[in-house]
Scaffold this motif. Structure first.
Motif: not given
Length: 277
Positions: A27-32, A69-80
């Motif tokens: 999974q990769f972190l992504a935003d707009g 090591s794990s996914t983490a919340d980043v404002p305005g982003s999601a894991w895809v």
């Protein structure tokens, strides 16, 4: 190749600047704006970073990978997921993400030495993990696998795995085992999965398949003999399909679909498709 937006390379992660990808288990972190973030900004987001790797250039910009090591919340982003990104993105972006996935997976799996259990460290100036305790080096892993389209005139032998999307039929595939050639693997896998014999397979092309670290070698083979007998637990159904009446097929960006479309084009006199990157 010249002209491609993505150019893999070994960059010094001790340098500052550039752009970064955040990756965790396919999974990769992504935003707009996509999957690339200003590197220094991303590193300030309190992410659980296991390791950092300089992996190359995209449109001339330096690209780094943050393996988490794990996914983490980043404002305005999601894991895809990588498969979703493969379907949505352009070939250059997928090549970058595929490379990043394989480097990240390799680094995650080799944090500790498989020989003595000691913690491993990255080798400066080389894509390698090193165990200072016993001297073992581990390099990024590739698992060669084959994929083959078996045909009989105007018929294609296609099969379903229980893991497939409902209704979809595809070509046959399997991993090369120690001590065998890829051609031997093709014949063995076809025999094991559907119980038929084929003529000498003809190599068509290859595709990087980072799920998680495969290199898919594509073949075409003509049917010789035998009745279809699906392998229990591996193949839930396999049939001969007419080129004029095909079932739902794999995604267009996969080498499986390319092998099918190429045979159809040659059989029907259409223009040939382009092998996915």
């Amino acid at each position: 190749m010249a002209g491609e937006r993505w150019q893999p390379g070994l960059l010094d992660a001790g340098r500052t600047g550039g752009w970064a990808l955040a990756h965790c288990r396919q999974q990769f972190l992504a935003d707009g704006n996509g999957v690339l973030f200003p590197r220094e900004w991303l590193k300030r987001q309190e992410l659980p970073i296991l390791s950092e790797h300089g992996i190359g250039h995209f449109d001339g910009d330096e690209i780094y990978l943050l393996e988490l090591s794990s996914t983490a919340d980043v404002p305005g982003s999601a894991w895809v997921g990588l498969r979703q990104l493969m379907m949505q993105g352009d070939p250059d972006t997928f090549r970058m993400l595929g490379f990043a996935t394989q480097i990240g997976t390799w680094a995650d799996h080799h944090r500790f030495c498989g020989s003595c259990g000691a913690r491993m460290s990255q080798v400066s100036g080389e894509r390698a993990m090193y165990c200072q305790s016993c001297g073992v080096h581990h390099y990024p892993r590739l698992s060669p696998s084959m994929i083959v389209l078996v045909t009989r005139g105007d018929e294609l032998l296609l099969a379903r795995s229980p893991r497939f999307v409902s209704g979809v039929y595809s070509t046959l595939a399997g991993f090369v085992e120690p001590g065998e050639s890829v051609e031997q693997c093709v014949a063995r896998e076809v025999r094991e999965e559907v119980g038929v014999e084929i003529a000498t397979p003809q190599y068509i092309g290859s595709q990087n398949w980072p799920f998680p670290h495969s290199l898919m070698l594509g073949f075409h083979a003509e049917y010789v003999s035998g009745d279809i007998v699906p392998q229990p637990g591996e193949i839930e159904d396999a049939q001969w399909f007419s080129i004029h009446d095909l079932p739902p097929l794999p995604a267009s960006k996969s080498i499986a679909r390319y092998l099918i479309d190429l045979y159809l084009a040659r059989r029907l006199g259409h223009s040939e498709p382009v092998l996915p990157g």
